[in-house]
Design a protein around this motif. Structure first.
Motif, PDB file in Angstrom:
ATOM      1  N   GLU A   1      -2.478   5.454   1.566  1.00 17.51           N
ATOM      2  CA  GLU A   1      -3.427   4.469   1.807  1.00 17.51           C
ATOM      3  C   GLU A   1      -3.345   3.474   3.106  1.00 17.51           C
ATOM      4  OE1 GLU A   1      -4.166   2.521  -2.836  1.00 17.51           O
ATOM      5  OE2 GLU A   1      -2.424   1.781  -1.540  1.00 17.51           O
TER       6      GLU A   1
ATOM      7  N   LYS B   1       4.863  13.507   1.328  1.00 15.68           N
ATOM      8  CA  LYS B   1       6.148  14.023   0.770  1.00 15.68           C
ATOM      9  C   LYS B   1       6.278  15.395   1.398  1.00 15.68           C
ATOM     10  CE  LYS B   1       5.483  10.850  -3.228  1.00 15.68           C
ATOM     11  NZ  LYS B   1       5.104  10.966  -4.767  1.00 15.68           N
TER      12      LYS B   1
ATOM     13  N   SER C   1       0.884  -1.224   0.045  1.00 10.00           N
ATOM     14  CA  SER C   1      -0.055  -0.175   0.116  1.00 10.00           C
ATOM     15  C   SER C   1       0.878   1.310   0.097  1.00 10.00           C
ATOM     16  CB  SER C   1      -0.903   0.058   1.140  1.00 10.00           C
ATOM     17  OG  SER C   1      -1.681  -1.143   1.044  1.00 10.00           O
ATOM     18  N   THR C   2       0.440   2.249  -0.584  1.00 11.84           N
ATOM     19  CA  THR C   2       0.953   3.725  -0.558  1.00 11.84           C
ATOM     20  C   THR C   2       1.002   4.113   0.928  1.00 11.84           C
ATOM     21  OG1 THR C   2      -1.073   4.887  -1.140  1.00 11.84           O
ATOM     22  CG2 THR C   2       0.489   3.889  -3.100  1.00 11.84           C
TER      23      THR C   2
ATOM     24  N   GLU D   1      -4.206  10.000  -2.589  1.00  6.30           N
ATOM     25  CA  GLU D   1      -3.111  10.464  -3.529  1.00  6.30           C
ATOM     26  C   GLU D   1      -2.877  11.741  -2.860  1.00  6.30           C
ATOM     27  OE1 GLU D   1      -5.571   7.746  -5.909  1.00  6.30           O
ATOM     28  OE2 GLU D   1      -6.224   9.517  -4.659  1.00  6.30           O
TER      29      GLU D   1
ATOM     30  N   ASP E   1      -0.689  11.317  -0.059  1.00  6.19           N
ATOM     31  CA  ASP E   1       0.683  10.905  -0.457  1.00  6.19           C
ATOM     32  C   ASP E   1       1.674  12.083  -0.695  1.00  6.19           C
ATOM     33  OD1 ASP E   1       1.149   8.079  -0.450  1.00  6.19           O
ATOM     34  OD2 ASP E   1      -0.044   7.877  -2.177  1.00  6.19           O
TER      35      ASP E   1
END
Length: 412
Positions: free
Chosen positions: A6, A395, A2-3, A388, A391
Motif C-alpha cells: 500500500e 518479499k 499501511s502494508t 497484495e 507485498d
C-alpha cells in the motif's frame, strides 16, 4: 500501519503528480518533472538513511553501504520516465518498491557483504529524443557519441537539455560504472503481458530479453487514376505494402518470433488515386537473435518477390538494432529460491519488451523479476496492480538480496 504494498502504491501516486501534461502521465528525460521526480525519490532515500547522489546522466542513486568500504556492489533499480499518457507503475514501481524493501533491511538491522545501490534511471522510454536507454547506457559506458545531434520535438538539442537540467553533456562519461562494475543488477518490473495473470501467479522470473530490430520500408510504384488504370496494369504501392504486412504475419508465426507493422502511410493519399508510394515500419523480436534474423531474411526474400511481380521498388532502412540479452543463471536461481520460500511456483518467461537490464548487461550479470499486472496492460492509463501482489514481490526482492548475502559465491 499501511502494508509495504500500500505504501508503494501511494508513493507511485505521488510521483504521478509530476507530469508535464496535466491530466496525463507524461514525464520525460531532462525535463523539470524529471528533476522533481529525482528530488522526491532522493528525499525518500534520505529519510530512510541512504547515501544519495545524482550522476552526470541524470540518474538518481541511493546506497545502503556495507561495513567494508571496499566491498563489491549489487544494484537494483528501474526507470522514472514514462511514455506520454502512460501508466504510473511501468518502471516507477521498480524504484519505489526496492526502496521500501531496503528500509525494512535497515529497520531489521540486516548487514550485507556488499553495498546495495538503488538507481532510478532518467531515460528508458526514449520518448523525448528518440533514442532509448540513455540513462542505463551512460552507466554501462556505452553512450553513443552520435546522440549529441539528437533534438526533441521542440528543436532543443540533447546537449542543450543537459544544460537546462543543470548538467554538462561533456561530462556524461563520468556516469559510467565501468572502473568498478557491480557484481549483479536486478530490475523489478510489471510484466506488461498476460502470462502471469492467466496462470494466477504474482511473480515470474525473466530468462531473457528479446532482441529487436526495426526498419522503415519504402515502396515506390506508379500513381494513377482510380477509374482508368486496369487492375492488371497497376503498380499499387499500398497493395504491395498490404501484401508484405501479411507476409510479415505469416513468417513470424512460422518461425516462432513476434513481428509487427505498426505504422503505414500512402501517397498521394487521395481517395481516387492509386498509391504511387507507401511506407511502413517493421519491428521484429525474439529471445534468439539467430531465429529473429532467419525470419527477417525470409520476410525480405518473400517481399522482394512480391514487389517484383507487382513492378514495385523496395528500400529498407534499419532504424534500431538490439541483441537479445540472457539473464544470469545464478541470479535466476536466487530468485527461484526466494519465490519458493513464499510458497509460489517459479515461472520462467521471456520479456518481449526492452528494459534497462539490456543496457546493464554490458556491465555486469543481470536478472529481472516480473510482477503480475491487470490484463497485461502497460503504457496506458489503465495500468493496474494490487497491493497484495506488491507485498509478495517485496518479499521476493528481500529474499533475493538475503540469498545473495548468504551465498556470496552466487555473485562473486
Amino acid at each position: 500501519m499501511s502494508t509495504l504494498g500500500e505504501r508503494a502504491l501511494l508513493w507511485c501516486d505521488e510521483l504521478a503528480e509530476l507530469t508535464q501534461t496535466p491530466g496525463l502521465m507524461d514525464r520525460r528525460y531532462l525535463t523539470r518533472e524529471h528533476r522533481l521526480a529525482n528530488d522526491k525519490v532522493a528525499g525518500w532515500m534520505q529519510e530512510i538513511g541512504l547515501q544519495t547522489w545524482q550522476d552526470e546522466a541524470g540518474n538518481q542513486w541511493g546506497r545502503l553501504p556495507a561495513a567494508n568500504p571496499e566491498a563489491p556492489t549489487v544494484v537494483i533499480g528501474s526507470h522514472l520516465d514514462t511514455v506520454p499518457n502512460g501508466g504510473i507503475y511501468d518502471g516507477i514501481l521498480g524504484v519505489v518498491l526496492p526502496l521500501l524493501v531496503i528500509e525494512t533491511l535497515k529497520q531489521d538491522g540486516v548487514t550485507l557483504p556488499f553495498h546495495l545501490d538503488l538507481v532510478g534511471f532518467g531515460d528508458e522510454e526514449g520518448t523525448r529524443f528518440g533514442a532509448t536507454l540513455l540513462g542505463s547506457r551512460a552507466i554501462a559506458g556505452t553512450w553513443d557519441a552520435k546522440w549529441e545531434t539528437l533534438n526533441d520535438a521542440n528543436g532543443q538539442s540533447l546537449p542543450e537539455a543537459f544544460e537546462t537540467f543543470g548538467l554538462s553533456y561533456n561530462e556524461v562519461s563520468k556516469a559510467a560504472r565501468t572502473a568498478t562494475p557491480p557484481i549483479a543488477f536486478l530490475e523489478m518490473h510489471i510484466e506488461q503481458g498476460p502470462v502471469l495473470e492467466s496462470e494466477d501467479l504474482p511473480v515470474g522470473i525473466v530468462t531473457a530479453i528479446a532482441g529487436a530490430r526495426r526498419f522503415n520500408i519504402e515502396l515506390t510504384g506508379m500513381a494513377g487514376h482510380a477509374g482508368t488504370v486496369p487492375m492488371h496494369l497497376r503498380q499499387d504501392a499500398l497493395a504491395a505494402a498490404a501484401e508484405i504486412t501479411l507476409i510479415v504475419e505469416r513468417v513470424a508465426r512460422e518461425h516462432g518470433v513476434v513481428a509487427t507493422v505498426g505504422r503505414m502511410s500512402a501517397q498521394p493519399g487521395a481517395v481516387n488515386v492509386i498509391a504511387g508510394q507507401a511506407s511502413f515500419s517493421l519491428d521484429i523480436r525474439s529471445e534468439q537473435d539467430s531465429e529473429r534474423d532467419a525470419a527477417l531474411t525470409m520476410i525480405w526474400d518473400t517481399a522482394r518477390v512480391a514487389c517484383h511481380e507487382r513492378g514495385i521498388q523496395m528500400q529498407w532502412q534499419e532504424t534500431h538494432a538490439a541483441p537479445a540479452v540472457s539473464c544470469a543463471d545464478h541470479l535466476q536461481l536466487a530468485l527461484a529460491s526466494a519465490i519458493e520460500a513464499e510458497g509460489i511456483r517459479p515461472r520462467y518467461l521471456v520479456s518481449g519488451a526492452g528494459h534497462d537490464a539490456m543496457a546493464m548487461a554490458a556491465l555486469c550479470p543481470v536478472a529481472m523479476l516480473f510482477m503480475r499486472c491487470e490484463k497485461g496492460i502497460s503504457h496506458h492509463p489503465d495500468e493496474a496492480v494490487t497491493a497484495e501482489d506488491v507485498d509478495v514481490t517485496g518479499k521476493v526482492l528481500r529474499g533475493w538480496i538475503e540469498a545473495l548475502a548468504r551465498e556470496p559465491a552466487r555473485v562473486g
